[in-house]
Design a protein around this motif. Structure first.
Motif, PDB file in Angstrom:
ATOM      1  N   ASP A 144       0.834  -1.211   0.000  1.00 38.56           N
ATOM      2  CA  ASP A 144       0.000   0.000   0.000  1.00 38.56           C
ATOM      3  C   ASP A 144       0.865   1.256   0.000  1.00 38.56           C
ATOM      4  O   ASP A 144       0.531   2.251  -0.671  1.00 38.56           O
ATOM      5  N   VAL A 145       1.964   1.205   0.743  1.00 38.81           N
ATOM      6  CA  VAL A 145       2.862   2.364   0.774  1.00 38.81           C
ATOM      7  C   VAL A 145       3.412   2.638  -0.620  1.00 38.81           C
ATOM      8  O   VAL A 145       3.432   3.781  -1.097  1.00 38.81           O
ATOM      9  N   GLU A 146       3.858   1.592  -1.308  1.00 45.70           N
ATOM     10  CA  GLU A 146       4.425   1.785  -2.643  1.00 45.70           C
ATOM     11  C   GLU A 146       3.359   2.266  -3.630  1.00 45.70           C
ATOM     12  O   GLU A 146       3.622   3.109  -4.496  1.00 45.70           O
ATOM     13  N   GLN A 147       2.137   1.700  -3.488  1.00 45.02           N
ATOM     14  CA  GLN A 147       1.075   2.114  -4.398  1.00 45.02           C
ATOM     15  C   GLN A 147       0.684   3.583  -4.160  1.00 45.02           C
ATOM     16  O   GLN A 147       0.422   4.338  -5.108  1.00 45.02           O
ATOM     17  N   LEU A 148       0.686   4.000  -2.885  1.00 47.53           N
ATOM     18  CA  LEU A 148       0.389   5.396  -2.576  1.00 47.53           C
ATOM     19  C   LEU A 148       1.486   6.321  -3.092  1.00 47.53           C
ATOM     20  O   LEU A 148       1.212   7.437  -3.552  1.00 47.53           O
ATOM     21  N   GLU A 149       2.742   5.869  -3.015  1.00 52.70           N
ATOM     22  CA  GLU A 149       3.837   6.679  -3.565  1.00 52.70           C
ATOM     23  C   GLU A 149       3.680   6.834  -5.070  1.00 52.70           C
ATOM     24  O   GLU A 149       3.901   7.922  -5.637  1.00 52.70           O
ATOM     25  N   LEU A 150       3.310   5.745  -5.735  1.00 57.47           N
ATOM     26  CA  LEU A 150       3.098   5.811  -7.178  1.00 57.47           C
ATOM     27  C   LEU A 150       1.933   6.742  -7.509  1.00 57.47           C
ATOM     28  O   LEU A 150       1.993   7.528  -8.455  1.00 57.47           O
ATOM     29  N   ASN A 151       0.866   6.665  -6.716  1.00 58.27           N
ATOM     30  CA  ASN A 151      -0.274   7.553  -6.919  1.00 58.27           C
ATOM     31  C   ASN A 151       0.136   9.011  -6.728  1.00 58.27           C
ATOM     32  O   ASN A 151      -0.306   9.908  -7.458  1.00 58.27           O
ATOM     33  N   LEU A 152       1.013   9.268  -5.738  1.00 65.05           N
ATOM     34  CA  LEU A 152       1.488  10.625  -5.491  1.00 65.05           C
ATOM     35  C   LEU A 152       2.282  11.147  -6.682  1.00 65.05           C
ATOM     36  O   LEU A 152       2.123  12.301  -7.104  1.00 65.05           O
ATOM     37  N   LEU A 153       3.139  10.298  -7.246  1.00 65.57           N
ATOM     38  CA  LEU A 153       3.924  10.712  -8.414  1.00 65.57           C
ATOM     39  C   LEU A 153       3.021  10.991  -9.611  1.00 65.57           C
ATOM     40  O   LEU A 153       3.252  11.944 -10.374  1.00 65.57           O
ATOM     41  N   ASP A 154       1.995  10.149  -9.781  1.00 61.97           N
ATOM     42  CA  ASP A 154       1.072  10.370 -10.898  1.00 61.97           C
ATOM     43  C   ASP A 154       0.332  11.709 -10.739  1.00 61.97           C
ATOM     44  O   ASP A 154       0.145  12.451 -11.706  1.00 61.97           O
ATOM     45  N   ALA A 175      11.230  -5.236  -3.977  1.00 61.88           N
ATOM     46  CA  ALA A 175      12.460  -4.574  -4.446  1.00 61.88           C
ATOM     47  C   ALA A 175      12.356  -4.102  -5.897  1.00 61.88           C
ATOM     48  O   ALA A 175      12.698  -2.945  -6.198  1.00 61.88           O
ATOM     49  N   PRO A 176      11.889  -4.941  -6.843  1.00 66.38           N
ATOM     50  CA  PRO A 176      11.794  -4.454  -8.237  1.00 66.38           C
ATOM     51  C   PRO A 176      10.834  -3.267  -8.383  1.00 66.38           C
ATOM     52  O   PRO A 176      11.114  -2.321  -9.114  1.00 66.38           O
ATOM     53  N   LEU A 177       9.695  -3.328  -7.647  1.00 65.48           N
ATOM     54  CA  LEU A 177       8.755  -2.229  -7.736  1.00 65.48           C
ATOM     55  C   LEU A 177       9.338  -0.943  -7.149  1.00 65.48           C
ATOM     56  O   LEU A 177       9.149   0.148  -7.683  1.00 65.48           O
ATOM     57  N   ARG A 178      10.060  -1.072  -6.032  1.00 62.05           N
ATOM     58  CA  ARG A 178      10.654   0.113  -5.417  1.00 62.05           C
ATOM     59  C   ARG A 178      11.683   0.758  -6.342  1.00 62.05           C
ATOM     60  O   ARG A 178      11.764   1.990  -6.440  1.00 62.05           O
ATOM     61  N   GLN A 179      12.461  -0.063  -7.021  1.00 61.43           N
ATOM     62  CA  GLN A 179      13.442   0.487  -7.956  1.00 61.43           C
ATOM     63  C   GLN A 179      12.752   1.225  -9.105  1.00 61.43           C
ATOM     64  O   GLN A 179      13.169   2.333  -9.497  1.00 61.43           O
ATOM     65  N   ALA A 180      11.682   0.639  -9.624  1.00 63.87           N
ATOM     66  CA  ALA A 180      10.962   1.293 -10.714  1.00 63.87           C
ATOM     67  C   ALA A 180      10.332   2.605 -10.257  1.00 63.87           C
ATOM     68  O   ALA A 180      10.359   3.621 -10.963  1.00 63.87           O
ATOM     69  N   ILE A 181       9.785   2.600  -9.028  1.00 56.40           N
ATOM     70  CA  ILE A 181       9.169   3.821  -8.511  1.00 56.40           C
ATOM     71  C   ILE A 181      10.226   4.891  -8.256  1.00 56.40           C
ATOM     72  O   ILE A 181       9.983   6.079  -8.491  1.00 56.40           O
ATOM     73  N   ASP A 182      11.406   4.487  -7.780  1.00 56.01           N
ATOM     74  CA  ASP A 182      12.491   5.463  -7.588  1.00 56.01           C
ATOM     75  C   ASP A 182      12.871   6.123  -8.909  1.00 56.01           C
ATOM     76  O   ASP A 182      13.134   7.334  -8.966  1.00 56.01           O
ATOM     77  N   VAL A 183      12.895   5.339  -9.967  1.00 57.80           N
ATOM     78  CA  VAL A 183      13.214   5.909 -11.283  1.00 57.80           C
ATOM     79  C   VAL A 183      12.140   6.900 -11.709  1.00 57.80           C
ATOM     80  O   VAL A 183      12.435   7.999 -12.206  1.00 57.80           O
ATOM     81  N   GLN A 184      10.862   6.531 -11.498  1.00 53.50           N
ATOM     82  CA  GLN A 184       9.779   7.433 -11.874  1.00 53.50           C
ATOM     83  C   GLN A 184       9.798   8.708 -11.030  1.00 53.50           C
ATOM     84  O   GLN A 184       9.507   9.805 -11.535  1.00 53.50           O
ATOM     85  N   ARG A 185      10.153   8.586  -9.738  1.00 52.10           N
ATOM     86  CA  ARG A 185      10.227   9.768  -8.880  1.00 52.10           C
ATOM     87  C   ARG A 185      11.289  10.736  -9.399  1.00 52.10           C
ATOM     88  O   ARG A 185      11.080  11.953  -9.433  1.00 52.10           O
ATOM     89  N   ALA A 186      12.433  10.195  -9.795  1.00 53.75           N
ATOM     90  CA  ALA A 186      13.500  11.049 -10.337  1.00 53.75           C
ATOM     91  C   ALA A 186      13.042  11.730 -11.624  1.00 53.75           C
ATOM     92  O   ALA A 186      13.348  12.900 -11.872  1.00 53.75           O
ATOM     93  N   ARG A 187      12.290  10.985 -12.461  1.00 52.10           N
ATOM     94  CA  ARG A 187      11.793  11.581 -13.708  1.00 52.10           C
ATOM     95  C   ARG A 187      10.814  12.722 -13.417  1.00 52.10           C
ATOM     96  O   ARG A 187      10.835  13.760 -14.089  1.00 52.10           O
ATOM     97  N   VAL A 188       9.935  12.525 -12.417  1.00 53.19           N
ATOM     98  CA  VAL A 188       8.976  13.572 -12.069  1.00 53.19           C
ATOM     99  C   VAL A 188       9.701  14.821 -11.568  1.00 53.19           C
ATOM    100  O   VAL A 188       9.382  15.951 -11.963  1.00 53.19           O
ATOM    101  N   GLU A 189      10.699  14.642 -10.708  1.00 54.84           N
ATOM    102  CA  GLU A 189      11.455  15.792 -10.205  1.00 54.84           C
ATOM    103  C   GLU A 189      12.176  16.508 -11.344  1.00 54.84           C
ATOM    104  O   GLU A 189      12.230  17.747 -11.380  1.00 54.84           O
TER     105      GLU A 189
END
Length: 386
Positions: free
Chosen positions: A141-151, A240-254
């Motif tokens: 849920d934490v990872e999904q909420l982070e992804l929702n925040l980035l979106d 772990a794979p999802l967290r890495q993908a979300i970290d990449v998306q977070r960097a792209r958003v910034e």
């Protein structure tokens, strides 16, 4: 007894008496007056020369792209500008395309999160709903909420760019309407478009703040669990794979947020355009100077005390600043800072441009509302503090 006639004094004798008695006194009095006048003039001679600081800022493009004129039109030489005014903007089509691509990648990552959630549900159906499954679900849920925040952040940047464009179109149409070129219908339509874009941005900002609060609450719930090392390893192996993908998306958003801010060139201060280096339609690279703006007024004078001058200048010492043109009573000012070492004196302040001179730099703070022109040479007289 016969009376005798009075013998009159000759004129030459009167002139001789004036010469011996009145002329010396008159000459002495004039000499005293001339001495006092020369003394006052000598005391009023400037002790140093300074220059009203001329603040000039070069405005550079923050991104590579094509220059576009703002709604107010492209600034011309000596145009007045205000602090925060948009002087130039860049074509935002590339950033818009990158935002669309990013949102597609976010949707793909979200589908991976849903697939992982479905896998956990199947595992939970096969096993007893134990602590490990609950922990995994909460971490997911934490990872999904982070992804929702980035979106939401990516969507907000897209809407902000649309709002900026709508505001620019409205300002341009307003100017055309005042000239009688556009109709009231077009102006009203663009106002509605602008208002709708502003409402969308405002709603997305509120939703973004709610998403942040929800993410913080879920993280706090996750931290309340006392996880054993085995449980933590099990959660990490799944996510772990999802967290890495979300970290990449977070960097792209910034990165795209920074790029979106660099689409406009704003004036950092009020003043006048003193140089135009680029024109609309030209391609520029990041760091290329587009315009130069000079401050309209300055509150600082920079002076140099030449070597050999016996002046003990200290911060806080009062000083009178006088322009060189016209009879000016002088502006009361105060020494702000005194340099620590001798420096070469700028050419503008040299007594003879061909002869190099060195001096101790001193900055003087002028009162607000002074009428001195930046770059103007002024004469300085330092006074002891009373």
């Amino acid at each position: 007894m016969a009376s005798t006639a009075r013998i009159r004094t000759p004129l030459w004798r009167h002139l001789q008496q004036i010469r011996y008695r009145l002329v010396p006194v008159t000459v002495f009095a004039l000499a005293v007056l001339a001495t006092g006048w020369l003394w006052q003039r000598q005391a009023a001679l400037p002790q140093a020369t300074g220059e009203v600081q001329a603040l000039r800022v070069d405005l550079a493009s923050g991104l590579d792209g094509t220059l576009l004129a703002p709604a107010e039109g492209w600034p011309e030489l000596l145009d007045e500008v205000r602090a925060g005014q948009v002087l130039a903007r860049l074509d935002d089509r590339e950033v818009q395309a990158q935002l669309r691509a990013l949102r597609g990648e976010l949707a793909q990552t979200e589908s991976q999160v849903r697939a992982t959630a479905a896998e956990l549900q199947r595992d939970a159906a096969r096993e007893t709903y134990d602590r490990l499954t609950d922990l995994r679900r909460l971490a997911l849920d934490v990872e999904q909420l982070e992804l929702n925040l980035l979106d939401r952040q990516a969507t907000l940047q897209t809407e902000r760019i649309d709002l900026l464009r709508a505001q620019a179109e409205l300002r341009a149409t307003q100017a055309a309407f005042e000239r009688g070129v556009e109709t009231d219908y077009t102006l009203t339509t663009l106002r509605l478009v602008r208002d709708e874009a502003a409402e969308r941005v405002e709603g997305l900002e509120r939703a973004l703040e709610q998403a942040r609060q929800q993410l913080q609450t879920t993280r706090e719930r996750l931290n309340e669990y006392s996880q054993t090392e085995q449980e933590q390893l099990a959660v990490d192996s799944v996510l772990a794979p999802l967290r890495q993908a979300i970290d990449v998306q977070r960097a792209r958003v910034e990165e795209l947020e920074v790029r979106a801010e660099g689409l406009v060139v704003r004036s950092p201060m009020s003043g006048r355009v003193c140089a135009v280096h680029r024109l609309p339609g030209q391609a520029v690279r990041a760091g290329d100077v587009v315009l130069s703006v000079a401050a309209g007024r300055s509150q600082t004078v920079v002076a140099y005390l030449r070597e050999g001058q016996r002046l003990d200048v200290q911060p806080g010492m009062p000083v009178t600043v006088r322009p060189r043109l016209g009879r000016h009573p002088g502006v009361p000012a105060e020494v702000a800072r005194v340099g620590s070492h001798i420096e070469p004196i700028p050419v503008h302040q040299l007594r003879t441009p061909e002869a190099l001179e060195w001096g101790l730099p001193v900055t003087i703070l002028l009162p607000p509302g002074n009428t001195l022109t930046p770059g103007e040479l002024v004469d300085l007289n330092f006074r002891r503090a009373e």
